[in-house]
Scaffold this active site. Sequence first.
Site, mmCIF file in Angstrom:
data_model
loop_
_atom_site.group_PDB
_atom_site.id
_atom_site.type_symbol
_atom_site.label_atom_id
_atom_site.label_comp_id
_atom_site.label_asym_id
_atom_site.label_seq_id
_atom_site.Cartn_x
_atom_site.Cartn_y
_atom_site.Cartn_z
ATOM 1 N N ASP A 305 27.210 65.923 68.759
ATOM 2 C CA ASP A 305 25.837 65.403 68.665
ATOM 3 C C ASP A 305 25.431 64.740 69.974
ATOM 4 O O ASP A 305 24.756 63.724 69.989
ATOM 5 C CB ASP A 305 25.685 64.432 67.465
ATOM 6 C CG ASP A 305 24.256 63.914 67.264
ATOM 7 O OD1 ASP A 305 23.320 64.460 67.873
ATOM 8 O OD2 ASP A 305 24.092 62.958 66.492
ATOM 9 N N LYS A 332 23.641 61.676 76.550
ATOM 10 C CA LYS A 332 24.573 60.990 75.666
ATOM 11 C C LYS A 332 26.027 61.202 76.063
ATOM 12 O O LYS A 332 26.866 60.345 75.832
ATOM 13 C CB LYS A 332 24.382 61.502 74.242
ATOM 14 C CG LYS A 332 23.354 60.770 73.413
ATOM 15 C CD LYS A 332 23.156 61.571 72.127
ATOM 16 C CE LYS A 332 22.976 60.743 70.907
ATOM 17 N NZ LYS A 332 22.895 61.564 69.683
ATOM 18 N N TRP A 393 17.874 57.175 73.815
ATOM 19 C CA TRP A 393 16.482 57.481 74.201
ATOM 20 C C TRP A 393 15.861 56.418 75.085
ATOM 21 O O TRP A 393 14.829 56.652 75.705
ATOM 22 C CB TRP A 393 15.619 57.669 72.940
ATOM 23 C CG TRP A 393 15.542 56.410 72.116
ATOM 24 C CD1 TRP A 393 16.353 56.073 71.060
ATOM 25 C CD2 TRP A 393 14.663 55.302 72.327
ATOM 26 N NE1 TRP A 393 16.024 54.813 70.602
ATOM 27 C CE2 TRP A 393 14.989 54.321 71.352
ATOM 28 C CE3 TRP A 393 13.629 55.038 73.232
ATOM 29 C CZ2 TRP A 393 14.333 53.103 71.275
ATOM 30 C CZ3 TRP A 393 12.971 53.800 73.148
ATOM 31 C CH2 TRP A 393 13.328 52.866 72.178
#
Length: 700
Positions: A305, A332, A393
């Site tokens: 993810d 990420k 984000w």
Amino acid sequence: GCGEQEKAPTTNAAQTTVEWATVGGTEMAQRHSPLAQINKDTVTDLGLAWKFDDFIVRGRVHRGNQGTPLVVDGVMYFTGPWSVVYAVDAVSGKELWVYDPEVEGGWARKTCCDVNNKGAAIEGDTLFVGVVDGYLDAVDIKTGERKWRTDTLIDRTRSYSVTGAPALANGNVIISHGGSDMDIRGYISAYNQKTGALVWRFYTVPGDPAINGDETPDITLARETWGDQARWDLGLGGGAYDSIVYDPELDIVYAGTSNGVPHPTWLRDPVNEGDNLYLSSIVAIDNKTGRRVWHYQTTPGDSWDFGSTQNMIMATLNIEGKDRKVIMQAPKNGFYYVIDRATGELLSADKFTTVTWATHVDMATGKPVLDERLDFRDEATIIWPSVSGAHNWQPMAYSPVTGLTYIPALEAPMKYVAYSKVDYKPGSLNEGKGPPLMPPFADEGDDKLAGVNDFAPRMESVLKAWDPVAQKVVWQSKPQTWWSGGILSTEAGLIMQGAVDGIFRVYDAATGAVLKEINTGIAMLAPPMTYMIDGIQYVAVLGGLGGSESAYFPDESAAKKYENPETLFVFKLGGTDVTMPPAKTWPAEEPLPAMTTASAEVIARGEELFFENGNCARCHSYRGSEGSYPNLWNMAPATHENFKNILLGGAYSYAGMASFADLLSEEDAEAIHAFLIADAHALRTEGAVEGEVRFKEKAH
Ligand SMILES: O=C(O)c1cc(C(=O)O)c2c(n1)C(=O)C(=O)c1cc(C(=O)O)[nH]c1-2
Ligand SMILES: [Ca+2]
């Protein structure tokens, strides 16, 4: 000179008005302002000019803010939860209009991480906003009236959402979607700014070959990296939910794509387990044709993810004696990428924080080299970074003054647990792996991980000043409370950041020294922006905790100490102190209903359903630990009575609690209710357990 300054707005002593017209602040999206009235000498005098807290709130849930306000022609435009747009006088804060797109409340279930919005875009007298239930709206900036609306979704039964800001590209407005942890097939769309007509669409993953022919040669190319047993039924993911930027010189749109669904590549693409293009990639798209110019995949075969959706910044950097037009991202996965944005050539990729999933990026192949010891397919494994990423984000900023990028980095490992299979559940997380098991871990001493994971497990937010040319950290802040705030850089050599502890901080961009702190009492995640009107420089930042950390407020978060309504703060020199919000009051203890007569089996089934695919646990935290959503271990008598009507009948749908009647039967609802009653009894007798895990670790 290593900065892209030629097209950035400039200022001088005579200039009294400086706008902030795009979320990224400048054409190169650097989040760097030319303003310097607030500087190292004056910043101690920074105080509150005004605040705004009249946000539309549905039901009891404050949902936090992620947006960057815009200031154009003396008016500030900002977005809040539920994709609502607010226009206020940028000097006085007086409300001018509110545009509420009246989102379908139950759509909240189709978001992984709440009904957030990262901001709007403005061209001429039109404001564009992405609406969480899939629309793109054009609004008149003078009146707040809608000019046009287009449905951006190819399939409204799927869990597409819009949480990002639209990007403007030479007459086009570009938008994509969240939902890659659920069941979407990702794509990026360009619409005509005047009419809302579709101009081009770039699919990021192949469709089911039995249903879809390849829409473009770019999809044919991508299909080579997938096997023929891929989970087409789940859509495969790859939405570009956050970062889209446009380079006017090259007429290229850059989009950062998300992870695949399910997360583990062996579950998503069991036969092939290839790179799975264009997941977790930066794709450069020709704005005229909508076709691929180049792509770079930061995480081939992403199983974690990670995605590649974090904000992207363009700049001109002098690398080995040559000026290179670059695009930079700190996704990420924990590597900082510098890429030639004309050609897609990878120039560097280096760890900016603790990373164990890969040892390094092989510059010959451009691919990460995995640490094979950390394959989690058969065994739960602790890996850095967590599913929250080494950077999420919250935008980073680049200063052409110092030549440094300022990254709100995250330091945390996670125990990754793969499921053995995924049964498709619409409107649910279909991640194929367990919930985020974060520190503290029960079994930190796992031998398999010695030498790999012997970094002390922790959950911290650290602001890092990264030199993208020398590829190293120049300074870093003291560790802060978990979950971070976005960044603003200014010409005065200041870095500004709100934080989850409620403190707005101003740093010296060169040294990291903290020059000013303002305690607001409100957790801040959104990035600050700055503007000047009539010779006065203002700094604005949206406050309020929401998004993926809504279910469990971080330990030292201001939201645990104070009421945390969504609030916009605007600061200026000579401003006042901020009045603290009232102390947090949690709902009083409700009477316990009589112990359920349901069998142990039914209660166990209810517990399973509570956690399965994040059904309830996604929002309603385990045993009601402190967060945004109602505590189901302390329901009022009326809520108990109304339980099935809420869960299956959609009684609170407007406020975001959708009906689950498509997924759960009456019997299921009764089992969940029985579990909650039985466990509420257990909790009152046992008392809360110190350090209790946020999620139950269960085999699947
Ligand atoms: O893959 C996706 O489509 C998707 C969407 C979003 C989103 O829309 O906010 C997030 C994520 N993934 C995600 O992985 C993530 O960590 C995340 C955090 C947040 C947030 O708002 O705090 N959103 C998202
Ligand atoms: Ca995701």
